[in-house]
Scaffold this active site. Structure first.
Site, PDB file in Angstrom:
ATOM      1  N   ARG A 136     -32.950 -20.827  -1.026  1.00  0.00           N
ATOM      2  CA  ARG A 136     -33.172 -19.838   0.046  1.00  0.00           C
ATOM      3  C   ARG A 136     -33.236 -20.645   1.343  1.00  0.00           C
ATOM      4  NH1 ARG A 136     -38.930 -17.697   0.033  1.00  0.00           N
ATOM      5  NH2 ARG A 136     -38.275 -16.126  -1.478  1.00  0.00           N
ATOM      6  N   ASP A 185     -41.658 -21.293  -2.708  1.00  0.00           N
ATOM      7  CA  ASP A 185     -41.655 -21.250  -1.245  1.00  0.00           C
ATOM      8  C   ASP A 185     -41.871 -22.656  -0.693  1.00  0.00           C
ATOM      9  OD1 ASP A 185     -41.417 -18.489  -1.207  1.00  0.00           O
ATOM     10  OD2 ASP A 185     -43.488 -18.096  -0.639  1.00  0.00           O
TER      11      ASP A 185
HETATM   12  C1  LIG Z   1     -37.418 -13.704   2.586  1.00  0.00           C
HETATM   13  C2  LIG Z   1     -38.021 -14.773   3.450  1.00  0.00           C
HETATM   14  C3  LIG Z   1     -38.674 -15.829   2.856  1.00  0.00           C
HETATM   15  C4  LIG Z   1     -39.208 -16.860   3.632  1.00  0.00           C
HETATM   16  N1  LIG Z   1     -39.769 -17.953   3.026  1.00  0.00           N
HETATM   17  C5  LIG Z   1     -40.204 -18.979   3.771  1.00  0.00           C
HETATM   18  C6  LIG Z   1     -40.703 -20.180   3.169  1.00  0.00           C
HETATM   19  O1  LIG Z   1     -40.771 -20.331   1.944  1.00  0.00           O
HETATM   20  N2  LIG Z   1     -41.118 -21.183   3.990  1.00  0.00           N
HETATM   21  C7  LIG Z   1     -41.053 -21.066   5.357  1.00  0.00           C
HETATM   22  O2  LIG Z   1     -41.422 -22.012   6.063  1.00  0.00           O
HETATM   23  N3  LIG Z   1     -40.610 -19.948   5.953  1.00  0.00           N
HETATM   24  C8  LIG Z   1     -40.180 -18.913   5.202  1.00  0.00           C
HETATM   25  N4  LIG Z   1     -39.698 -17.782   5.829  1.00  0.00           N
HETATM   26  C9  LIG Z   1     -39.919 -17.601   7.290  1.00  0.00           C
HETATM   27  C10 LIG Z   1     -38.778 -18.138   8.142  1.00  0.00           C
HETATM   28  O3  LIG Z   1     -38.818 -19.552   8.139  1.00  0.00           O
HETATM   29  C11 LIG Z   1     -38.905 -17.651   9.583  1.00  0.00           C
HETATM   30  O4  LIG Z   1     -40.121 -18.096  10.117  1.00  0.00           O
HETATM   31  C12 LIG Z   1     -38.850 -16.134   9.728  1.00  0.00           C
HETATM   32  O5  LIG Z   1     -37.882 -15.580   8.879  1.00  0.00           O
HETATM   33  C13 LIG Z   1     -38.507 -15.723  11.164  1.00  0.00           C
HETATM   34  O6  LIG Z   1     -37.276 -16.248  11.526  1.00  0.00           O
HETATM   35  P1  LIG Z   1     -35.928 -15.395  11.668  1.00  0.00           P
HETATM   36  O7  LIG Z   1     -34.838 -16.232  11.090  1.00  0.00           O
HETATM   37  O8  LIG Z   1     -36.097 -14.060  11.068  1.00  0.00           O
HETATM   38  O9  LIG Z   1     -35.594 -15.363  13.204  1.00  0.00           O
HETATM   39  P2  LIG Z   1     -36.410 -14.922  14.507  1.00  0.00           P
HETATM   40  O10 LIG Z   1     -35.592 -15.426  15.658  1.00  0.00           O
HETATM   41  O11 LIG Z   1     -37.839 -15.339  14.420  1.00  0.00           O
HETATM   42  O12 LIG Z   1     -36.337 -13.361  14.464  1.00  0.00           O
HETATM   43  C14 LIG Z   1     -35.150 -12.608  14.699  1.00  0.00           C
HETATM   44  C15 LIG Z   1     -35.520 -11.151  14.873  1.00  0.00           C
HETATM   45  O13 LIG Z   1     -36.185 -10.668  13.706  1.00  0.00           O
HETATM   46  C16 LIG Z   1     -37.237  -9.782  14.015  1.00  0.00           C
HETATM   47  N5  LIG Z   1     -38.517 -10.412  13.606  1.00  0.00           N
HETATM   48  C17 LIG Z   1     -38.691 -11.675  13.168  1.00  0.00           C
HETATM   49  N6  LIG Z   1     -39.982 -11.901  12.842  1.00  0.00           N
HETATM   50  C18 LIG Z   1     -40.627 -10.750  13.070  1.00  0.00           C
HETATM   51  C19 LIG Z   1     -41.976 -10.346  12.945  1.00  0.00           C
HETATM   52  N7  LIG Z   1     -42.930 -11.172  12.491  1.00  0.00           N
HETATM   53  N8  LIG Z   1     -42.296  -9.078  13.285  1.00  0.00           N
HETATM   54  C20 LIG Z   1     -41.346  -8.217  13.725  1.00  0.00           C
HETATM   55  N9  LIG Z   1     -40.054  -8.548  13.874  1.00  0.00           N
HETATM   56  C21 LIG Z   1     -39.691  -9.788  13.565  1.00  0.00           C
HETATM   57  C22 LIG Z   1     -37.163  -9.587  15.490  1.00  0.00           C
HETATM   58  O14 LIG Z   1     -36.290  -8.501  15.722  1.00  0.00           O
HETATM   59  C23 LIG Z   1     -36.527 -10.870  15.982  1.00  0.00           C
HETATM   60  O15 LIG Z   1     -35.906 -10.743  17.217  1.00  0.00           O
HETATM   61  C24 LIG Z   1     -39.133 -16.775   5.051  1.00  0.00           C
HETATM   62  C25 LIG Z   1     -38.469 -15.696   5.632  1.00  0.00           C
HETATM   63  C26 LIG Z   1     -37.900 -14.717   4.865  1.00  0.00           C
HETATM   64  C27 LIG Z   1     -37.167 -13.602   5.541  1.00  0.00           C
END
Ligand SMILES: Cc1cc2nc3c(=O)[nH]c(=O)nc-3n(C[C@H](O)[C@H](O)[C@H](O)COP(=O)(O)OP(=O)(O)OC[C@H]3O[C@@H](n4cnc5c(N)ncnc54)[C@H](O)[C@@H]3O)c2cc1C
Length: 298
Positions: free
Chosen positions: A181, A130
């Site tokens: 990723r 990560d």
């Molecule tokens: C499998 C995976 C691994 C990850 N690994 C890392 C990592 O190693 N390092 C790192 O910095 N980040 C990591 N992330 C987090 C990532 O950087 C984002 O902060 C996170 O995925 C939210 O962004 P989004 O692209 O989903 O978009 P957003 O615009 O935040 O969300 C889009 C939609 O998703 C839904 N949603 C998003 N978050 C939530 C929530 N908390 N609760 C409920 N609904 C929600 C809502 O419907 C929202 O409108 C990871 C995410 C995933 C999915």
């Protein structure tokens, strides 16, 4: 502003002591993590597998502050690898370098990482490293590349596309066929083209080793964009993986499985759920209302 507040809370020791002791907070957080023990985590993975979804297990914990904690965290990761092997579930693991000692002593972290990758390799399993705070990006990328250079290539990395350096990082990583990723960003075309050039490796038959590009988001617009670009470039569906977090957008996970894409859910478990949960609240402060409404119901 709410976002910064929750990020602050995720790091503040006083807040952690107060909030993690509240039964209500734990109950609300439980939506986002699979339980305390490896057995509970494997059960959650089995339920996902039954719905056609792959998993990556994260034993929660980060920023360990003593050598003993880092050694313990490494041992816990080895236990979960063994548990995956024993149970035969379709899962790999995700780890954080600060969990296994990066902030204490890079040598200790390196030795722990080698131990984890060697165990995973014996089991034909895969480890995703990560990405953490941007202060740790350079050393994380360096250590990851060093492992590949040593022949420990059963690992992938995470790139945060909002960083200026990510453009270059992705170009370098995909040139060497390394698995990435991608979180939050717009560099998908480069990743997809890199996968095409490497012969479009697909997810492994046992579901453990992901393809080169993994798009980790719940954002429907980004998912649609990724689907469109992959089709334009001619990347087969199994040469690209969508990843989402446990407890978030189950409907979207199932829609993508039905369309024929590999979907992997990140399944955190363990006692150290507090900082992870605060980061989820920071992303979506609306979740706070979920807690408040439950509080009013109690
Ligand atoms: C499998 C995976 C691994 C990850 N690994 C890392 C990592 O190693 N390092 C790192 O910095 N980040 C990591 N992330 C987090 C990532 O950087 C984002 O902060 C996170 O995925 C939210 O962004 P989004 O692209 O989903 O978009 P957003 O615009 O935040 O969300 C889009 C939609 O998703 C839904 N949603 C998003 N978050 C939530 C929530 N908390 N609760 C409920 N609904 C929600 C809502 O419907 C929202 O409108 C990871 C995410 C995933 C999915």
């Amino acid at each position: 502003m709410m976002r910064s507040f929750f990020i602050y809370l995720s790091k503040a020791g006083w807040a952690q002591r107060t909030i993690s002791g509240l039964g209500l907070a734990r109950r609300a957080a439980r939506r986002f993590f699979a339980g305390d023990t490896p057995a509970e985590a494997v059960l959650a993975v089995r339920q996902l597998n039954e719905r056609g979804i792959l998993a990556t297990l994260d034993h929660l914990g980060e920023n360990t502050s003593t050598r003993e904690e880092a050694t313990q965290a490494t041992g816990d990761i080895l236990v979960v690898l063994d548990e995956i092997e024993r149970s035969g579930v379709q899962s790999n693991v995700s780890i954080k370098l600060s969990q296994i000692g990066l902030l204490l002593d890079p040598e200790l972290c390196r030795a722990n990482l080698v131990k984890i990758l060697e165990r995973a390799r014996e089991q034909n399993n895969f480890v995703r490293i990560d990405m953490e705070d941007s202060s740790l990006t350079p050393v994380t990328v360096e250590m990851f590349e060093e492992m590949h250079a040593r022949g420990l290539d059963n690992c992938g990395i995470v790139i945060q596309s909002y960083l200026y350096r990510s453009d270059n990082d992705i170009a370098n990583l995909v040139e060497h066929g390394m698995r990435v990723r991608l979180v939050k960003g717009a560099y998908k075309e480069m990743l997809f083209a890199g996968s095409k050039a490497a012969g479009c490796p697909t997810v492994s038959a046992d579901g453990r080793v992901p393809p080169i590009p993994a798009i980790a988001t719940h954002d429907e617009k980004r998912i649609e964009f990724a689907e469109r670009k992959a089709a334009e470039i001619g990347l087969p569906k199994h040469a690209l993986e969508f990843q989402m977090l446990y407890g978030i957008r189950r409907d979207l996970q199932e829609q993508l499985v039905a369309k024929g894409y590999p979907v992997r859910v990140y399944v955190p478990y363990g006692e150290h759920w507090y900082p992870y949960y605060m980061r989820r609240l920071a992303e979506r402060p609306a979740n706070v209302w979920f807690i408040v409404s439950n509080l009013l119901k109690d």
